[in-house]
Every structure is written in C-alpha cells, then in structure tokens.
Scaffold this motif. Structure first.
Motif, PDB file in Angstrom:
ATOM      1  N   LYS A  78      31.077  60.547 -15.054  1.00  0.00           N
ATOM      2  CA  LYS A  78      30.542  61.535 -15.589  1.00  0.00           C
ATOM      3  C   LYS A  78      29.682  61.191 -16.735  1.00  0.00           C
ATOM      4  O   LYS A  78      29.727  59.890 -17.210  1.00  0.00           O
ATOM      5  CB  LYS A  78      31.832  62.190 -16.604  1.00  0.00           C
ATOM      6  N   THR A 100      15.655  66.649  -7.314  1.00  0.00           N
ATOM      7  CA  THR A 100      15.947  67.852  -7.676  1.00  0.00           C
ATOM      8  C   THR A 100      14.838  68.796  -7.925  1.00  0.00           C
ATOM      9  O   THR A 100      13.810  68.330  -8.781  1.00  0.00           O
ATOM     10  CB  THR A 100      16.791  67.996  -8.918  1.00  0.00           C
ATOM     11  N   LYS A 105      20.542  73.909  -8.189  1.00  0.00           N
ATOM     12  CA  LYS A 105      21.339  72.612  -7.716  1.00  0.00           C
ATOM     13  C   LYS A 105      22.240  72.213  -8.695  1.00  0.00           C
ATOM     14  O   LYS A 105      21.951  71.016  -9.306  1.00  0.00           O
ATOM     15  CB  LYS A 105      20.520  71.618  -7.155  1.00  0.00           C
ATOM     16  N   ARG A 106      23.352  72.971  -8.843  1.00  0.00           N
ATOM     17  CA  ARG A 106      24.252  72.744 -10.223  1.00  0.00           C
ATOM     18  C   ARG A 106      24.821  71.396 -10.236  1.00  0.00           C
ATOM     19  O   ARG A 106      25.411  70.875 -10.988  1.00  0.00           O
ATOM     20  CB  ARG A 106      25.321  73.838 -10.236  1.00  0.00           C
ATOM     21  N   ASP A 107      25.083  70.764  -8.688  1.00  0.00           N
ATOM     22  CA  ASP A 107      25.798  69.413  -8.418  1.00  0.00           C
ATOM     23  C   ASP A 107      24.933  68.412  -8.444  1.00  0.00           C
ATOM     24  O   ASP A 107      25.419  67.374  -8.073  1.00  0.00           O
ATOM     25  CB  ASP A 107      26.501  69.711  -7.229  1.00  0.00           C
ATOM     26  N   SER A 108      23.548  68.426  -8.784  1.00  0.00           N
ATOM     27  CA  SER A 108      22.654  67.476  -8.650  1.00  0.00           C
ATOM     28  C   SER A 108      23.075  66.661  -9.951  1.00  0.00           C
ATOM     29  O   SER A 108      23.370  67.049 -11.090  1.00  0.00           O
ATOM     30  CB  SER A 108      21.162  67.712  -8.773  1.00  0.00           C
ATOM     31  N   LYS A 112      23.810  67.937 -13.799  1.00  0.00           N
ATOM     32  CA  LYS A 112      25.065  67.438 -14.531  1.00  0.00           C
ATOM     33  C   LYS A 112      24.670  66.718 -15.742  1.00  0.00           C
ATOM     34  O   LYS A 112      25.462  66.989 -16.804  1.00  0.00           O
ATOM     35  CB  LYS A 112      25.993  66.648 -13.643  1.00  0.00           C
TER      36      LYS A 112
END
Length: 319
Positions: A78, A100, A105-108, A112
């Motif tokens: 994280k 990106t 693209k919330r998981d890029s 994050k």
C-alpha cells in the motif's frame, strides 16, 4: 474586470471522502508546471510541486521524470505519504505510473497513490498524469533522468524551457531560451519570432531556423498592433507545416506574451479574456504592459468587427 484564471485540464473531478478532488493532468500541463520560473525556477520552492512516480522501483531507477520521487510503499504494497511531504502546503501534487489514461482505472498504481494523497490532506486537487510515464517521456525525452537527489542549489540552477502554449506547435520564452541551441533542438523549433529593438546576436546564432524579428522600440508608445498581422501569418504558416515556433522577447512576459495573445485571438476567434486565460494557464506570470493590453483590445475589435461589440473590458487593471 479580473482575468485571474486557475487552469485545470482533464476529466471531471472525482470527489474523495474528504472532499479533495482527483483529476487527470495532460502531459503538456505537467510540462508547463515544470517550466515555471521567476528569478529562480519554481521547482526550487519546496512547497511548489510533489511529483510522485508510482511505478516499480526498478522502473523508476532506470529512468524517471526530472525531480520526480518514487512513491513509497508499505510492506503490504500500500502507498504511503512520503516523509516530510507536507501535502497541505503543496501547490501541485501530481502522480504517475506507466500508462494510466483515465480515472476509471481505480486499480491502477497511479489512482491508488493519488487516493492516498487526497485523503491524507492535499489542499489542492491531486492530479494523475494522463498516459503516465510512457506518453510523457515520448513527448519530452529531454526531461528524463536517472538523478534522484537534488540539492537546493541544483534546483536554483535548473534552466527551464519555454512554456508550451499549443502542444508541439507554439512556445513562449525569453531571449536566453531563444538563443539556446539545446532548447531549439529539444523542442524541434523551426521558427523563432523575436520582439525587441535589436536581434543581431540572435540572428547570428540561428542555423536553419526561420527568424522573424519584430523591431519594437523601448518605451510606452511602442506600436505592436501594426505588427499583429505579420505575427499571425508567421505563426500560422509554420503551423500549417507543423513546424514549431518559439515566440520570445527579453523576459518573455510582456511583448512576446502580447504577440501570442494576438495569435490565439486571431486563430481561434477568441476574445482577449479567453486568450489571456489560456496563456496564463500555461505561464502564470505573464504581464503584458497596459499599452499592449489596449492594443490587444483594438485587435479584438478588428477581429470581431463593429457589430461584435466589446468582448473584453480592459478599463480596469487586470493584474
């Protein structure tokens, strides 16, 4: 009237839990953020920019954008706020990964990381670089580096490039930048429009570059209005050939800024106010002399005609 403008490009802002926005940032916007300067480069101000690279460590070490820092991670992967980041003080917080392109693209890695910066106290919108490192480094390869640490004196001595007014087409800079072979090579400059009383030294340094020298005497009565037509033809001709033009004057703040404003008004049929907003978004410290502002107002009247009415009120100071 006030022409103060906060220039934010990109998609619709995403509102985080704490109300701080996350937005996309175009490559040309980040390029211009990196080039801002007064007496010293804006990058020498510790509160100006936090540029975070959310790629893997080996990718960052191989090559990264000038002055960017690797985004730290915890053992579980994280993202963390960099030590001493002082997010609440930063004017710009920009995050990038490899490629990106949107906020969807919330998981890029970029998203994050940006989410952490937004939720942990960034006072301004956190920007995700659209296209990431891949697109930016392809457009501006001369801003790639392997250098990680910068001493304050090194930041003070950075030499900014001209700002990009129209991507890959039109740049605004000062006399020193127009004389630099390195600047002209990196930006692929094919035409230089210089506004000054004399340009003999510049003329001698240009090899294979088209020069238009607009001679303008010093003083408050200098007539730039009569040269706007030629200015627009020069920039427009190079534009049709896709050959980039650098517009310059001694400091790149007044005369050259006025010439660029005249072209934007002419080419896009923008009123002075709209052209000024765009240009100030590219270079935050432009200061056209009041006499030039009034000449631009007359130019606006010529563009829109008598039936167009007054588009921009310049009766009050705008800065």
């Amino acid at each position: 009237m006030s022409l103060l403008f906060i220039h934010v490009k990109g998609s619709t802002p995403l509102i985080s839990k704490v109300g701080t926005r996350i937005i996309t940032c175009e490559p040309t916007e980040l390029y211009n953020i990196l080039q801002q300067a007064t007496v010293y480069p804006a990058l020498s101000d510790p509160n100006y920019l936090l540029l975070l690279d959310a790629r893997q460590t080996n990718e960052y070490n191989e090559s990264h954008i000038l002055t960017s820092k690797r985004a730290p991670r915890a053992e579980d992967g994280k993202f963390l706020v960099p030590y001493g980041a002082e997010l609440e003080c930063k004017m710009h917080v920009v995050v990038l990964d490899n490629n990106t392109t949107s906020l969807s693209k919330r998981d890029s890695p970029a998203f994050k990381c940006a989410k952490v910066m937004a939720e942990m106290g960034s006072r301004n919108p956190v920007k995700i670089l659209r296209g990431g490192y891949e697109e930016f480094s392809a457009l501006y390869p001369f801003l790639r580096t392997q250098k990680i640490l910068y001493m304050p004196r090194e930041l003070d001595e950075l030499r900014p490039y001209p700002v990009e007014v129209l991507p890959g087409q039109l740049y605004l800079g000062n006399y020193q930048q127009s004389c630099s072979p390195g600047v002209r090579k990196d930006l692929k400059i094919k035409g230089v429009l210089h506004i000054s009383q004399d340009a003999e030294e510049l003329s001698e340094s240009l090899n294979g570059v088209d020069l238009l020298h607009c001679s303008l005497t010093d003083g408050n009565e200098a007539d730039l209005l009569s040269q706007f037509g030629e200015v627009c033809r020069f920039i427009g001709d190079h534009g049709t050939k896709k050959s980039p033009v650098l517009v310059s004057s001694e400091h790149g703040l007044s005369r050259s800024a006025s010439a660029v404003l005249a072209y934007l008004m002419h080419h896009y049929k923008w009123p002075l106010k709209a052209a000024y907003k765009h240009l100030q978004g590219c270079k935050g410290n432009i200061r056209p002399h009041r006499d030039f502002v009034h000449q631009l107002s007359k130019w606006e009247e010529q563009i829109f005609g008598e039936d167009g009415g007054v588009q921009t009120d310049v009766s009050d100071p705008y800065y």
